[in-house]
Design a protein around this motif. Structure first.
Motif, PDB file in Angstrom:
ATOM      1  N   GLU A   1       0.845  -1.201   0.000  1.00  0.00           N
ATOM      2  CA  GLU A   1       0.000   0.000   0.000  1.00  0.00           C
ATOM      3  C   GLU A   1       0.883   1.256   0.000  1.00  0.00           C
ATOM      4  OE1 GLU A   1      -3.236  -0.077  -0.029  1.00  0.00           O
ATOM      5  OE2 GLU A   1      -3.841  -2.009   0.807  1.00  0.00           O
ATOM      6  N   PRO A   2       0.343   2.391  -0.442  1.00  0.00           N
ATOM      7  CA  PRO A   2       1.105   3.636  -0.330  1.00  0.00           C
ATOM      8  C   PRO A   2       1.505   3.865   1.130  1.00  0.00           C
ATOM      9  CG  PRO A   2      -0.872   3.988  -1.635  1.00  0.00           C
ATOM     10  CD  PRO A   2      -0.975   2.607  -1.071  1.00  0.00           C
ATOM     11  N   GLY A   3       2.725   4.328   1.347  1.00  0.00           N
ATOM     12  CA  GLY A   3       3.202   4.602   2.698  1.00  0.00           C
ATOM     13  C   GLY A   3       3.845   3.410   3.383  1.00  0.00           C
ATOM     14  N   GLU A   4       3.701   2.219   2.788  1.00  0.00           N
ATOM     15  CA  GLU A   4       4.318   1.035   3.396  1.00  0.00           C
ATOM     16  C   GLU A   4       5.776   0.900   2.983  1.00  0.00           C
ATOM     17  OE1 GLU A   4       2.327  -3.061   4.339  1.00  0.00           O
ATOM     18  OE2 GLU A   4       1.624  -2.339   2.397  1.00  0.00           O
ATOM     19  N   THR A   5       6.606   0.433   3.907  1.00  0.00           N
ATOM     20  CA  THR A   5       8.000   0.149   3.567  1.00  0.00           C
ATOM     21  C   THR A   5       8.245  -1.327   3.846  1.00  0.00           C
ATOM     22  OG1 THR A   5       8.760   0.752   5.793  1.00  0.00           O
ATOM     23  CG2 THR A   5       8.739   2.506   4.133  1.00  0.00           C
ATOM     24  N   VAL A   6       8.656  -2.046   2.821  1.00  0.00           N
ATOM     25  CA  VAL A   6       8.792  -3.499   2.924  1.00  0.00           C
ATOM     26  C   VAL A   6      10.228  -3.905   2.630  1.00  0.00           C
ATOM     27  CG1 VAL A   6       8.024  -5.714   2.005  1.00  0.00           C
ATOM     28  CG2 VAL A   6       6.379  -3.860   2.278  1.00  0.00           C
ATOM     29  N   ALA A   7      10.805  -4.676   3.546  1.00  0.00           N
ATOM     30  CA  ALA A   7      12.154  -5.212   3.342  1.00  0.00           C
ATOM     31  C   ALA A   7      12.044  -6.559   2.669  1.00  0.00           C
ATOM     32  CB  ALA A   7      12.855  -5.352   4.685  1.00  0.00           C
ATOM     33  N   LEU A   8      12.841  -6.751   1.627  1.00  0.00           N
ATOM     34  CA  LEU A   8      12.868  -8.022   0.901  1.00  0.00           C
ATOM     35  C   LEU A   8      14.203  -8.701   1.195  1.00  0.00           C
ATOM     36  CD1 LEU A   8      11.863 -10.038  -1.272  1.00  0.00           C
ATOM     37  CD2 LEU A   8      12.730  -8.456  -3.007  1.00  0.00           C
ATOM     38  N   THR A   9      14.139  -9.809   1.920  1.00  0.00           N
ATOM     39  CA  THR A   9      15.349 -10.554   2.240  1.00  0.00           C
ATOM     40  C   THR A   9      15.320 -11.894   1.516  1.00  0.00           C
ATOM     41  OG1 THR A   9      14.350 -11.522   4.226  1.00  0.00           O
ATOM     42  CG2 THR A   9      15.570  -9.474   4.524  1.00  0.00           C
ATOM     43  N   GLY A  10      16.445 -12.584   1.524  1.00  0.00           N
ATOM     44  CA  GLY A  10      16.545 -13.881   0.856  1.00  0.00           C
ATOM     45  C   GLY A  10      18.002 -14.158   0.558  1.00  0.00           C
TER      46      GLY A  10
ATOM     47  N   ARG B   1      14.099  -2.024  10.441  1.00  0.00           N
ATOM     48  CA  ARG B   1      13.749  -0.597  10.458  1.00  0.00           C
ATOM     49  C   ARG B   1      12.536  -0.296   9.566  1.00  0.00           C
ATOM     50  NH1 ARG B   1      19.080   1.606  11.126  1.00  0.00           N
ATOM     51  NH2 ARG B   1      18.438   3.701  10.600  1.00  0.00           N
ATOM     52  N   LEU B   2      12.171  -1.250   8.708  1.00  0.00           N
ATOM     53  CA  LEU B   2      11.051  -1.027   7.795  1.00  0.00           C
ATOM     54  C   LEU B   2       9.761  -1.569   8.409  1.00  0.00           C
ATOM     55  CD1 LEU B   2      13.542  -0.454   6.059  1.00  0.00           C
ATOM     56  CD2 LEU B   2      12.339  -1.451   4.131  1.00  0.00           C
ATOM     57  N   SER B   3       8.617  -1.218   7.796  1.00  0.00           N
ATOM     58  CA  SER B   3       7.361  -1.576   8.456  1.00  0.00           C
ATOM     59  C   SER B   3       7.039  -3.059   8.341  1.00  0.00           C
ATOM     60  CB  SER B   3       6.209  -0.710   7.939  1.00  0.00           C
ATOM     61  OG  SER B   3       6.097  -0.749   6.539  1.00  0.00           O
ATOM     62  N   ARG B   4       7.595  -3.736   7.353  1.00  0.00           N
ATOM     63  CA  ARG B   4       7.258  -5.141   7.161  1.00  0.00           C
ATOM     64  C   ARG B   4       8.430  -5.828   6.476  1.00  0.00           C
ATOM     65  NH1 ARG B   4       3.535  -7.569   3.341  1.00  0.00           N
ATOM     66  NH2 ARG B   4       3.104  -5.561   2.398  1.00  0.00           N
ATOM     67  N   ARG B   5       8.522  -7.118   6.674  1.00  0.00           N
ATOM     68  CA  ARG B   5       9.606  -7.875   6.051  1.00  0.00           C
ATOM     69  C   ARG B   5       9.034  -9.095   5.351  1.00  0.00           C
ATOM     70  NH1 ARG B   5      14.678 -10.465   9.427  1.00  0.00           N
ATOM     71  NH2 ARG B   5      15.420 -11.825   7.773  1.00  0.00           N
ATOM     72  N   VAL B   6       9.486  -9.339   4.116  1.00  0.00           N
ATOM     73  CA  VAL B   6       9.106 -10.567   3.415  1.00  0.00           C
ATOM     74  C   VAL B   6      10.393 -11.276   3.013  1.00  0.00           C
ATOM     75  CG1 VAL B   6       6.862  -9.759   2.570  1.00  0.00           C
ATOM     76  CG2 VAL B   6       8.903  -9.302   1.217  1.00  0.00           C
ATOM     77  N   HIS B   7      10.335 -12.603   3.001  1.00  0.00           N
ATOM     78  CA  HIS B   7      11.532 -13.400   2.759  1.00  0.00           C
ATOM     79  C   HIS B   7      11.307 -14.282   1.531  1.00  0.00           C
ATOM     80  CE1 HIS B   7      15.316 -15.228   3.933  1.00  0.00           C
ATOM     81  NE2 HIS B   7      14.771 -16.412   3.723  1.00  0.00           N
ATOM     82  N   LEU B   8      12.246 -14.209   0.600  1.00  0.00           N
ATOM     83  CA  LEU B   8      12.138 -14.982  -0.637  1.00  0.00           C
ATOM     84  C   LEU B   8      12.937 -16.277  -0.500  1.00  0.00           C
ATOM     85  CD1 LEU B   8      11.033 -14.969  -3.539  1.00  0.00           C
ATOM     86  CD2 LEU B   8      13.050 -13.678  -4.232  1.00  0.00           C
ATOM     87  N   SER B   9      12.236 -17.382  -0.677  1.00  0.00           N
ATOM     88  CA  SER B   9      12.886 -18.687  -0.537  1.00  0.00           C
ATOM     89  C   SER B   9      12.138 -19.700  -1.388  1.00  0.00           C
ATOM     90  CB  SER B   9      12.863 -19.095   0.947  1.00  0.00           C
ATOM     91  OG  SER B   9      13.335 -20.390   1.085  1.00  0.00           O
ATOM     92  N   GLY B  10      12.875 -20.508  -2.150  1.00  0.00           N
ATOM     93  CA  GLY B  10      12.241 -21.517  -2.992  1.00  0.00           C
ATOM     94  C   GLY B  10      11.317 -20.906  -4.037  1.00  0.00           C
ATOM     95  N   GLY B  11      11.596 -19.653  -4.417  1.00  0.00           N
ATOM     96  CA  GLY B  11      10.801 -19.008  -5.464  1.00  0.00           C
ATOM     97  C   GLY B  11       9.512 -18.376  -4.978  1.00  0.00           C
ATOM     98  N   ARG B  12       9.302 -18.434  -3.644  1.00  0.00           N
ATOM     99  CA  ARG B  12       8.077 -17.822  -3.095  1.00  0.00           C
ATOM    100  C   ARG B  12       8.394 -16.902  -1.935  1.00  0.00           C
ATOM    101  NH1 ARG B  12       5.814 -22.953  -4.273  1.00  0.00           N
ATOM    102  NH2 ARG B  12       4.161 -22.729  -5.808  1.00  0.00           N
ATOM    103  N   LEU B  13       7.449 -16.028  -1.645  1.00  0.00           N
ATOM    104  CA  LEU B  13       7.617 -15.116  -0.508  1.00  0.00           C
ATOM    105  C   LEU B  13       6.917 -15.653   0.727  1.00  0.00           C
ATOM    106  CD1 LEU B  13       7.050 -11.535  -1.971  1.00  0.00           C
ATOM    107  CD2 LEU B  13       9.195 -12.558  -1.212  1.00  0.00           C
ATOM    108  N   ALA B  14       7.585 -15.491   1.856  1.00  0.00           N
ATOM    109  CA  ALA B  14       6.944 -15.868   3.121  1.00  0.00           C
ATOM    110  C   ALA B  14       7.143 -14.726   4.102  1.00  0.00           C
ATOM    111  CB  ALA B  14       7.557 -17.134   3.666  1.00  0.00           C
TER     112      ALA B  14
END
Ligand SMILES: Nc1ncnc2c1ncn2[C@@H]1O[C@H](COP(=O)(O)OP(=O)(O)OP(=O)(O)O)[C@@H](O)[C@H]1O
Length: 218
Positions: free
Chosen positions: A30-39, A205-218
């Motif tokens: 959403e607008p205003g969200e900051t998401v960290a992408l790890t993997g 430090r970001l509002s949310r974190r998603v993790h990429l593994s096996g080709g999918r996000l968790a």
């Protein structure tokens, strides 16, 4: 919804074999969200960012930025989207060496039709670059160069900012300060941020974190 990804798939042909890198990625931002992408290295983080930026095309699935479907878009539409709605910040600063700081800051804003000299000057001050406007990139420290790169992206006022390890080239203290400033400015602009990082500390430090593994996000 600023960014909406559903069932995204992308693979590469590598040495005669097909490697499926993304296998059904779903993500909403959403607008205003900051998401960290790890993997882990090679998990496909940069691939995902490139698809979001319209720099490459997905094999399957849907990806929408600010309500526009990227899969069905022609090259001209993708180019317009990159100019107007999406901003990119990379680990390599990618500044234009023949332009001074002021001109680097104004460059993308001009391309996106949002050149506003007063706004650029205010942004430069916020970034601590006010006294450096006449300098050339080679005359700046790494932290200063990255602040110019961030400023250049923000000056174009993109709705979505995609950042690939934006502080990866900087020492920890400088990187922390640059990230803090970037998050402040992104929040003020009400933009969304998807940021690749290897660092759980920065991700926190970001509002949310998603993790990429096996080709999918968790
Ligand atoms: N153009 C390409 N052709 C073939 N294979 C590619 C291409 N681009 C990426 N790959 C492969 O896809 C996989 C994912 O790469 P990608 O750069 O997206 O990973 P990453 O998570 O960003 O890695 P890192 O953290 O090391 O930067 C890797 O195995 C890589 O070798």
């Amino acid at each position: 919804m600023l960014l909406s990804i559903n069932g995204l798939g992308k693979g590469y042909d590598s040495g005669g074999a097909r490697v499926e890198v993304l296998r059904g990625v779903d993500l909403a931002l959403e607008p205003g969200e900051t998401v960290a992408l790890t993997g882990e290295s090679g998990s496909g983080k940069s691939t995902l960012l490139h698809l979001c930026a319209g720099l490459d095309r997905a094999d399957t699935g849907r990806i929408e930025v600010a309500g526009r479907d990227l899969a069905g878009a022609d090259d001209a539409t993708l180019a317009a989207l990159r100019r107007q709605a999406v901003g990119l910040v990379f680990q390599q600063f990618n500044l234009i060496p023949s332009l001074n700081v002021g001109a680097n800051l104004a460059f993308h804003a001009r391309l996106s039709g949002r050149d506003d000299p007063a706004a650029v000057a205010a942004l430069a001050d916020r970034l601590g670059l006010g006294g450096l406007m006449a300098r050339y990139p080679e005359q700046l420290s790494g932290g200063q160069q990255q602040r110019v790169a961030i400023g250049r992206t923000l000056a174009a006022r993109p709705a979505l900012i995609l950042a690939d390890e934006p502080t990866g080239n900087l020492d920890e203290a400088t990187g922390d300060a640059v990230l803090e400033l970037m998050l402040e400015l992104v929040a003020e602009a009400g933009a969304g941020l998807l940021m690749v990082t290897h660092s759980p500390r920065l991700a926190a430090r970001l509002s949310r974190r998603v993790h990429l593994s096996g080709g999918r996000l968790a």
